[in-house]
Design a protein around this motif. Structure first.
Motif, PDB file in Angstrom:
ATOM      1  N   ALA A 142      22.954  15.576   9.173  1.00 26.05           N
ATOM      2  CA  ALA A 142      23.091  16.498   7.868  1.00 26.05           C
ATOM      3  C   ALA A 142      21.785  16.991   7.489  1.00 26.05           C
ATOM      4  O   ALA A 142      21.871  17.812   6.556  1.00 26.05           O
ATOM      5  CB  ALA A 142      23.187  15.391   6.778  1.00 26.05           C
ATOM      6  N   GLU A 143      20.853  16.876   8.504  1.00 25.32           N
ATOM      7  CA  GLU A 143      19.351  17.621   8.283  1.00 25.32           C
ATOM      8  C   GLU A 143      18.953  17.450   6.669  1.00 25.32           C
ATOM      9  O   GLU A 143      18.782  18.302   6.128  1.00 25.32           O
ATOM     10  CB  GLU A 143      19.619  19.096   8.476  1.00 25.32           C
ATOM     11  CG  GLU A 143      19.810  19.304  10.014  1.00 25.32           C
ATOM     12  CD  GLU A 143      19.967  20.918  10.315  1.00 25.32           C
ATOM     13  OE1 GLU A 143      20.185  21.721   9.419  1.00 25.32           O
ATOM     14  OE2 GLU A 143      19.861  21.368  11.492  1.00 25.32           O
ATOM     15  N   GLU A 144      18.836  16.131   6.531  1.00 23.42           N
ATOM     16  CA  GLU A 144      18.250  15.724   5.022  1.00 23.42           C
ATOM     17  C   GLU A 144      17.193  14.576   5.434  1.00 23.42           C
ATOM     18  O   GLU A 144      17.381  13.909   6.211  1.00 23.42           O
ATOM     19  CB  GLU A 144      19.419  15.409   4.323  1.00 23.42           C
ATOM     20  CG  GLU A 144      18.810  15.262   2.883  1.00 23.42           C
ATOM     21  CD  GLU A 144      20.074  14.338   2.056  1.00 23.42           C
ATOM     22  OE1 GLU A 144      19.894  14.268   0.710  1.00 23.42           O
ATOM     23  OE2 GLU A 144      21.139  14.239   2.493  1.00 23.42           O
ATOM     24  N   ILE A 145      16.041  14.545   4.543  1.00 22.60           N
ATOM     25  CA  ILE A 145      15.277  13.369   4.381  1.00 22.60           C
ATOM     26  C   ILE A 145      15.254  12.843   3.447  1.00 22.60           C
ATOM     27  O   ILE A 145      15.392  13.235   2.281  1.00 22.60           O
ATOM     28  CB  ILE A 145      13.766  14.267   4.773  1.00 22.60           C
ATOM     29  CG1 ILE A 145      13.454  14.785   5.993  1.00 22.60           C
ATOM     30  CG2 ILE A 145      12.693  13.019   4.435  1.00 22.60           C
ATOM     31  CD1 ILE A 145      12.227  15.708   6.154  1.00 22.60           C
ATOM     32  N   ILE A 146      15.389  11.506   3.435  1.00 27.77           N
ATOM     33  CA  ILE A 146      15.577  10.444   2.601  1.00 27.77           C
ATOM     34  C   ILE A 146      14.166   9.593   2.335  1.00 27.77           C
ATOM     35  O   ILE A 146      13.801   9.155   3.565  1.00 27.77           O
ATOM     36  CB  ILE A 146      16.656   9.518   2.569  1.00 27.77           C
ATOM     37  CG1 ILE A 146      17.839  10.659   2.779  1.00 27.77           C
ATOM     38  CG2 ILE A 146      16.860   8.803   0.990  1.00 27.77           C
ATOM     39  CD1 ILE A 146      18.928  10.042   3.561  1.00 27.77           C
ATOM     40  N   GLN A 147      13.589   9.488   1.411  1.00 27.03           N
ATOM     41  CA  GLN A 147      12.353   8.478   1.141  1.00 27.03           C
ATOM     42  C   GLN A 147      12.741   7.089   0.652  1.00 27.03           C
ATOM     43  O   GLN A 147      13.277   6.795  -0.505  1.00 27.03           O
ATOM     44  CB  GLN A 147      11.178   9.052   0.271  1.00 27.03           C
ATOM     45  CG  GLN A 147      10.011   8.099   0.101  1.00 27.03           C
ATOM     46  CD  GLN A 147       9.229   8.165   1.394  1.00 27.03           C
ATOM     47  OE1 GLN A 147       8.953   9.160   2.188  1.00 27.03           O
ATOM     48  NE2 GLN A 147       9.219   6.931   1.875  1.00 27.03           N
ATOM     49  N   GLY A 148      12.536   6.098   1.599  1.00 26.17           N
ATOM     50  CA  GLY A 148      12.918   4.761   1.126  1.00 26.17           C
ATOM     51  C   GLY A 148      11.544   4.055   0.736  1.00 26.17           C
ATOM     52  O   GLY A 148      10.469   4.767   0.754  1.00 26.17           O
ATOM     53  N   ILE A 149      11.541   2.782   0.455  1.00 30.73           N
ATOM     54  CA  ILE A 149      10.390   1.978  -0.017  1.00 30.73           C
ATOM     55  C   ILE A 149       9.723   1.579   1.109  1.00 30.73           C
ATOM     56  O   ILE A 149      10.255   0.660   2.024  1.00 30.73           O
ATOM     57  CB  ILE A 149      10.632   0.932  -0.777  1.00 30.73           C
ATOM     58  CG1 ILE A 149      11.402   1.574  -1.963  1.00 30.73           C
ATOM     59  CG2 ILE A 149       9.480   0.101  -1.446  1.00 30.73           C
ATOM     60  CD1 ILE A 149      12.195   0.664  -2.959  1.00 30.73           C
ATOM     61  N   PRO A 150       8.166   1.783   1.450  1.00 26.30           N
ATOM     62  CA  PRO A 150       7.446   1.361   2.631  1.00 26.30           C
ATOM     63  C   PRO A 150       7.692  -0.241   2.638  1.00 26.30           C
ATOM     64  O   PRO A 150       7.407  -0.632   1.642  1.00 26.30           O
ATOM     65  CB  PRO A 150       6.104   1.707   2.209  1.00 26.30           C
ATOM     66  CG  PRO A 150       6.372   3.164   1.443  1.00 26.30           C
ATOM     67  CD  PRO A 150       7.470   2.709   0.549  1.00 26.30           C
ATOM     68  N   THR A 151       7.455  -0.561   3.824  1.00 26.47           N
ATOM     69  CA  THR A 151       7.261  -2.166   4.075  1.00 26.47           C
ATOM     70  C   THR A 151       6.021  -2.828   3.490  1.00 26.47           C
ATOM     71  O   THR A 151       4.878  -1.854   3.951  1.00 26.47           O
ATOM     72  CB  THR A 151       7.718  -2.443   5.556  1.00 26.47           C
ATOM     73  OG1 THR A 151       8.768  -2.055   6.075  1.00 26.47           O
ATOM     74  CG2 THR A 151       7.646  -4.036   5.880  1.00 26.47           C
ATOM     75  N   PRO A 152       6.088  -3.669   2.870  1.00 28.92           N
ATOM     76  CA  PRO A 152       4.591  -4.133   2.210  1.00 28.92           C
ATOM     77  C   PRO A 152       3.761  -4.548   3.592  1.00 28.92           C
ATOM     78  O   PRO A 152       4.124  -5.012   4.413  1.00 28.92           O
ATOM     79  CB  PRO A 152       4.942  -5.244   1.446  1.00 28.92           C
ATOM     80  CG  PRO A 152       6.375  -5.202   1.119  1.00 28.92           C
ATOM     81  CD  PRO A 152       6.910  -4.328   2.218  1.00 28.92           C
ATOM     82  N   GLU A 153       2.351  -4.350   3.142  1.00 30.16           N
ATOM     83  CA  GLU A 153       1.399  -4.183   4.528  1.00 30.16           C
ATOM     84  C   GLU A 153       1.417  -5.880   5.090  1.00 30.16           C
ATOM     85  O   GLU A 153       1.205  -5.908   6.116  1.00 30.16           O
ATOM     86  CB  GLU A 153       0.085  -4.047   4.017  1.00 30.16           C
ATOM     87  CG  GLU A 153      -0.210  -2.527   4.017  1.00 30.16           C
ATOM     88  CD  GLU A 153      -1.605  -2.286   3.219  1.00 30.16           C
ATOM     89  OE1 GLU A 153      -2.581  -3.512   3.561  1.00 30.16           O
ATOM     90  OE2 GLU A 153      -1.991  -1.413   2.871  1.00 30.16           O
TER      91      GLU A 153
END
Lengths: 176, 415
Positions: free
Chosen positions: A137-148
Motif C-alpha cells: 500500500a506504500e504506507e509507513i506506520i509508526q509502532g511503539i519501539p521495543t523497550p531497551e
C-alpha cells in the motif's frame, strides 16, 4: 543477534482478544510435535492454511492479542509455519514479556495496524524501532519501539540466556 | 506531582521520588514468591541451566507447597523432596501444606501495606486489598537470580463502588459484573484501584475474592488505599512494622468506573471464556455433576459461612459430587470453631484440607460431558479435567444451592 528488520506478508488478521491456544484448538493443547501442529494450525479458521504461508510471513492482531495463558504448542506451531513476527494494535501485558523471554516471536505493538493492512500485503517491519512499511500500500506506520531491556534480552537469546550472561559477568568482575 | 498508591510504591522500589504511567523502571520487589507448579522439576530446571547456585535475597522469598497436595505418586514425592532441599540450601522459607499461598502469605504476616510483591501467578492480586502492590511477572527467574527486574508503570483506573451488597451476593459477583462491562480488554495494561462506600462496606474475604481474577479484564493488578478494615486485618496477622501508603486526593486517574452494588444479583462466568460474565438467572436450571467450593478466589470464612447458611438442614443432591476445600489451615480452624464444618459435613459434602488441586483437576477431575459449578479461578476448556466438560464459575452460595438441587440454583432462595 536478532534480525530486527524483516520482510513478510500478512498471513492472517486475527480478531480482538485473540487466544493463542486457538491456533491449534482446545482439543490439541498437549500436542507438541511440530509436524502434527503444522497440520492442525488454524484448522478452525481456514483449511490448508499451512500450505498458503511462506516462511517469514507475519500474523497481525487487533486489540489485546494474546489473551489467556498460551500452551507450549503455540510457539511450536508458529515456528513450524515459519511465522516471522506478530504486529498488533495492542497485546495483553504478558504476551510481549513472554515472547521476549523466549526470544520468539518478535512482537510489535502498532496501534491501528489491523485497519491499515490487508491479508497478503507485503510488509517490512523494524521490530526494534517500531517502523512498519506497507510495501503493497506504500504506507509507513509508526509502532511503539521495543523497550531497551527487552531488546537486550532478545538479542542475547531470551530470559535464561540473559540471566546466565549477567551471572557470568558478575562472577568475572568478582574474580578480577 | 500527586501520585496514586501504585505510583508511590513503584517510585520507592525503583529508588526514585516520582514515577508516572508509561515509565519503564528497574524495581526490586519487597517479596517474591512461587509454588510447586504442575511441572515442578521443569520449572526449576532453568535455575540449573543458568548456573545459579543461590537465590538473591533469600530472606525476601517464599516457596509455597500448595499444589499436588497431598502428593499422589512416589515419582512426585521424590521430585518435591529434591526441590524442598534446594530451597532449604538457599535459605528460602518453605511453607508446606498450610493452605494456598495467595492466602497464607497474608495470614503469616509476610505481606504488609506499602509493599511491592511479585509471583509468576496472577492470583496474588487478591492481596491488593491490603494496600500493597502485587504485580505478577513472567520473569520470575530474573528476580530469583538477580533480585530485580523491569516493569512499566501502569496507569490507574479508579473503580468507585457505591451501595451495599444484598444477601447471597458476594465480591465475586461484583467482579463478574465489572468484567461483564469491561470485557477482556477494558482494563488492558492498567491497574484497578477500588474505593467508595460500597468497597468500604465489603469485608476482607469479599475484597480478596473480588480482586483475585482481575487480570481477566486485561488489567495488570488491583489495589486499594488501606482503610481501617484492611489495617485491622493486617494487624491481626503480626509481621514486620510497616508504613501504609495512600493515593493522593488529587492523583491522576486514567479512567473512572462506577458501580452501584445495591439490588445486585449473583453472576456467573459461562464456559469456556473466563470473561463471558452474565447474570446467574440466564443459566438457572442447568444440570450439574460436580460442585466445588474453594481456591484462592473463594474458600474463605465468608464463603464457607454463606455455603453453610444455604446447606443448613439440607442434604446435597445424590447425583452431585460436592467438594468443599477451605483455602487455608487457619480458615479451616475458624470454620470448625463456628460450627461450619459440622453443618457442611452433615449435608453430605466431601470436605478436604486446603489444596490447590481441586481447582485444576488434579483432584476429583471432571469426566467427559460433565458440568461443574465452581468457585475456582478458571472456566476454560480442560481446566478441571476432561476437555469435554464444562465449568460455570460462581459465588460460594450458588455452589451450595446448586449442590442441593443438582442444577444451577440461586442461593437467595435459601437465605
Amino acid at each position: 543477534m536478532a534480525d530486527w528488520v524483516r520482510q513478510g506478508r500478512v498471513a492472517w488478521i486475527f480478531e480482538e482478544n485473540f487466544v493463542p491456544d486457538d491456533l491449534m484448538g482446545a482439543d490439541n493443547l498437549t500436542v507438541e510435535d511440530p509436524e502434527i501442529l503444522k497440520g492442525l494450525a488454524m484448522k478452525d479458521y481456514e483449511s490448508g492454511f499451512a500450505e498458503k504461508v511462506q516462511p517469514g510471513d507475519f500474523f497481525v492482531g487487533k486489540s489485546n492479542y494474546g489473551y489467556a495463558r498460551a500452551h507450549a504448542g503455540v510457539n511450536i506451531t508458529m515456528k513450524a509455519l515459519g511465522i516471522g513476527g506478530i504486529i498488533a494494535d495492542s497485546f495483553t501485558l504478558g504476551y510481549p514479556a513472554g515472547a521476549a523471554n523466549n526470544a520468539y516471536p518478535l512482537v510489535l505493538t502498532c496501534p491501528g495496524i489491523s485497519q491499515k493492512v490487508s491479508r497478503w500485503d507485503l510488509l517490512e517491519v523494524d521490530f526494534k524501532s517500531g517502523v512498519v512499511k506497507n510495501l503493497t500500500a506504500e504506507e509507513i506506520i509508526q509502532g511503539i519501539p521495543t523497550p531497551e531491556d527487552m531488546v537486550r534480552m532478545i538479542e542475547v537469546g531470551g530470559l535464561e540466556a540473559d540471566v546466565r550472561r549477567n551471572l557470568e559477568a558478575q562472577k568475572a568482575s568478582k574474580s578480577t | 506531582m500527586p501520585m496514586t498508591i501504585t505510583e508511590k510504591i513503584l517510585a520507592r522500589v525503583s529508588g526514585t521520588s516520582q514515577v508516572k504511567p508509561g515509565d519503564r523502571v528497574k524495581v526490586t520487589p519487597d517479596l517474591a514468591m512461587w509454588y510447586n507448579s504442575v511441572n515442578t522439576e521443569h520449572f526449576f530446571a532453568p535455575l540449573e541451566r543458568v548456573g545459579a547456585k543461590k537465590v538473591a535475597d533469600p530472606e525476601k522469598r517464599i516457596f509455597f507447597i500448595d499444589h499436588h497436595t497431598p502428593v499422589k505418586s512416589v515419582e512426585y514425592a521424590n521430585v518435591l523432596n529434591k526441590v524442598k532441599k534446594m530451597h532449604q540450601d538457599w535459605g528460602v522459607r518453605v511453607v508446606e501444606r498450610m493452605g494456598i499461598g495467595h492466602q497464607v502469605m497474608g495470614e503469616m504476616g509476610a505481606v504488609r501495606p506499602g509493599m511491592y510483591i511479585t509471583h509468576f501467578d496472577s492470583a496474588i492480586v487478591s492481596m491488593g486489598c491490603l494496600g500493597l502492590l502485587p504485580l505478577p511477572t513472567g520473569e520470575l527467574l530474573r528476580y530469583m537470580v538477580e533480585g530485580s527486574g523491569y516493569v512499566t508503570v501502569p496507569a490507574t483506573i479508579k473503580v468507585v463502588l457505591n451501595g451495599e451488597l444484598p444477601k447471597g451476593v458476594q465480591g465475586r459477583d461484583v467482579w463478574l459484573r465489572i468484567l461483564a462491562e469491561a470485557g477482556p480488554s477494558g482494563g488492558r495494561g492498567r491497574i484497578l484501584e477500588y474505593m467508595g462506600p460500597g468497597y468500604e462496606g465489603m469485608d476482607m474475604d469479599s475484597r480478596m475474592g473480588m480482586m483475585n481474577t482481575t487480570t481477566y479484564c486485561g488489567a495488570v493488578s488491583a489495589i486499594a488505599s488501606p482503610d481501617q478494615k484492611a489495617l485491622d486485618w493486617v494487624d491481626a496477622h503480626p509481621g514486620e512494622p510497616y508504613e501504609a501508603v495512600y493515593s493522593d486526593p488529587d492523583a491522576h486517574y486514567d479512567e473512572e468506573w462506577r458501580f452501584d452494588l445495591s439490588g445486585m444479583e449473583p453472576y456467573v462466568a459461562i464456559p469456556p471464556k473466563p470473561y463471558d460474565a452474565r447474570p446467574l438467572r440466564e443459566v438457572l436450571g442447568t444440570t450439574i455433576h460436580q460442585a466445588y467450593l474453594g481456591s484462592c478466589a473463594s474458600g474463605r470464612v465468608e464463603d464457607l459461612r454463606l455455603a453453610a447458611q444455604v446447606l443448613k438442614g439440607q442434604q446435597k443432591h445424590p447425583d452431585v459430587r460436592v467438594n468443599v476445600v477451605p483455602t487455608s489451615n487457619l480458615i479451616m480452624q475458624e470454620a470448625a470453631r463456628e460450627g461450619i464444618v459440622t453443618t457442611l459435613v452433615e449435608s453430605g459434602v466431601f470436605l478436604s484440607s486446603p489444596s490447590c488441586d481441586y481447582c485444576f483437576g488434579n483432584a476429583s477431575p471432571l469426566g467427559d460431558g460433565e458440568v461443574c459449578v465452581s468457585t475456582g479461578t478458571l472456566n476454560i476448556t480442560g481446566r478441571m479435567g476432561s476437555t469435554k466438560a464444562q465449568i460455570y464459575t460462581v459465588n460460594a452460595g450458588v455452589v451450595a444451592a446448586s449442590a442441593i438441587e443438582g442444577k444451577i440454583a440461586d442461593p437467595r432462595d435459601y437465605l
